[in-house]
Design an enzyme around this catalytic site. Sequence first.
Site, mmCIF file in Angstrom:
data_model
loop_
_atom_site.group_PDB
_atom_site.id
_atom_site.type_symbol
_atom_site.label_atom_id
_atom_site.label_comp_id
_atom_site.label_asym_id
_atom_site.label_seq_id
_atom_site.Cartn_x
_atom_site.Cartn_y
_atom_site.Cartn_z
ATOM 1 N N GLY A 1 48.454 26.517 11.957
ATOM 2 C CA GLY A 1 48.769 24.900 11.825
ATOM 3 C C GLY A 1 48.439 23.620 13.054
ATOM 4 O O GLY A 1 48.647 24.408 14.133
ATOM 5 N N GLU B 1 48.123 17.496 10.877
ATOM 6 C CA GLU B 1 49.199 16.159 10.607
ATOM 7 C C GLU B 1 49.511 15.090 9.345
ATOM 8 O O GLU B 1 48.028 15.156 9.291
ATOM 9 C CB GLU B 1 49.945 16.061 11.572
ATOM 10 C CG GLU B 1 50.292 17.154 12.696
ATOM 11 C CD GLU B 1 50.304 16.337 13.960
ATOM 12 O OE1 GLU B 1 51.090 15.261 14.314
ATOM 13 O OE2 GLU B 1 50.980 17.399 15.595
ATOM 14 N N GLY C 1 31.584 24.175 -22.696
ATOM 15 C CA GLY C 1 31.317 23.120 -23.344
ATOM 16 C C GLY C 1 33.080 21.765 -23.752
ATOM 17 O O GLY C 1 33.696 22.337 -22.682
ATOM 18 N N GLY C 2 33.727 22.036 -24.540
ATOM 19 C CA GLY C 2 34.718 22.285 -25.391
ATOM 20 C C GLY C 2 36.057 22.759 -24.469
ATOM 21 O O GLY C 2 36.689 22.980 -23.762
ATOM 22 N N GLU D 1 39.305 22.840 6.340
ATOM 23 C CA GLU D 1 38.619 23.326 7.739
ATOM 24 C C GLU D 1 37.231 22.707 7.920
ATOM 25 O O GLU D 1 36.323 22.685 8.545
ATOM 26 C CB GLU D 1 38.469 24.543 7.443
ATOM 27 C CG GLU D 1 39.517 25.849 7.324
ATOM 28 C CD GLU D 1 38.747 27.148 7.895
ATOM 29 O OE1 GLU D 1 38.236 27.614 9.029
ATOM 30 O OE2 GLU D 1 39.667 28.456 7.410
ATOM 31 N N THR E 1 36.384 18.353 6.538
ATOM 32 C CA THR E 1 35.348 17.578 5.507
ATOM 33 C C THR E 1 34.054 17.577 5.231
ATOM 34 O O THR E 1 33.398 17.665 6.319
ATOM 35 C CB THR E 1 35.834 16.980 5.138
ATOM 36 O OG1 THR E 1 35.605 15.382 6.415
ATOM 37 C CG2 THR E 1 37.739 16.144 4.793
ATOM 38 N N GLU F 1 32.494 15.703 5.123
ATOM 39 C CA GLU F 1 31.812 14.222 5.828
ATOM 40 C C GLU F 1 31.933 14.947 7.531
ATOM 41 O O GLU F 1 31.548 14.407 8.339
ATOM 42 C CB GLU F 1 32.279 12.710 5.901
ATOM 43 C CG GLU F 1 32.255 12.755 4.634
ATOM 44 C CD GLU F 1 33.150 13.000 3.330
ATOM 45 O OE1 GLU F 1 32.528 12.651 1.636
ATOM 46 O OE2 GLU F 1 33.914 14.104 3.036
#
Length: 379
Positions: free
Chosen positions: A124, A127, A339-340, A363, A365, A367
């Site tokens: 973690g 946020e 295609g479709g 992890e 971007t 940018e």
Amino acid sequence: MDFSTNENQKMIADMIKKFGNDHIRPKMMEWDEAQIFPVEVFKKLGELGLMGVVVPTEYGGSGFSYTEYVTAIVELSKICGSIGLSMAAHNSLCTGHILAFGSEEQKKKYLPKLASAEWIGAWGLTETGTGSDSGGMISNAKKDGDYYIINGSKNFITHAITGNVAVVIVRTGEKGDSKAMTAFIIEKGTPGFKSGKKENKLGMRASETAELIFDNCRVHKDQMLGKEGDGFMQAMKVLDGGRISIAALAVGIAKGAFEASVKYSKEREQFGKPISQFQAISFKLADMATEIEAAELLTLLAADRKNKGLKMTKEGAYAKYYASETAVRAATEAVQIFGGYGYTKDFPAEKYYRDSKLCTIGEGTSEIQKMVIAREIMK
């Protein structure tokens, strides 16, 4: 470096191909539709040694290098991006953080359980209000004798609900101070530590993503990783290696989309011949093949530097940025080639398309990768 495939890589690729056909392909769309995180699959991957790929054998891992690790992620992600992502997050983030910065006691306690997948790991940093700006986190830990009292929450966390243990980085000082964040290992069941809302996602739907919530969560100082204040520095180093895994994830998705496209283009006929014989399609495939080859070489270069203990911040960012953008382009072209049918869930292109986009976000971007690259080349 030598780019030839070694015997370990061949063994891993063959093993995963068989495992995927037996245990992933039959149910992966069911998991995707219902957002089911298939814990039993990861237990089996643990038995195969794929949940502790780079963990030394003394801690119950496979003891392989990052080169074999890249192969494992690529091969899993060719089949299902969600499985590749969760395997990568478990290995690179939670397990990787403890391996890199844990004490000997912490390594002996946690790594065997993580490497075998007896325990699933979470990590973690992000946020709700601090994504790319991870240094602006507000979750905090206040010292209370031999304990720390943690309050706040983490968002977009892989395995937040199912994970048995999480490594979390929280503030132990003033906001804005990069040396005022600290990492802790927190086990599921610790009072005040719980999971929150599960995200309903576009892609990677079988890889669990949710909140981690801390409400006066009391954690002993022995659960700290390294020293107080080292958390942000540790996280940045963990992400350097993690970017290799996301690059490998992207290469795998791109390869899966490409291989499906080649197969379909040879089978689909229009105007009396396979569509692969039309220049419009064959040129798309040529571009896909070239970009995938370049992305894989960048990923292996970063892995090689990691194996040698060399600084690879720039190379990891190169690989993560280029491979993730390549995955999106390859998956987009796959949908067009189909295609479709590419727009339907009865064919594989649409899932590669949905899964690929996460690679340009998670992890760091695209940018952020460009910022890292620019900073490194200006030094």
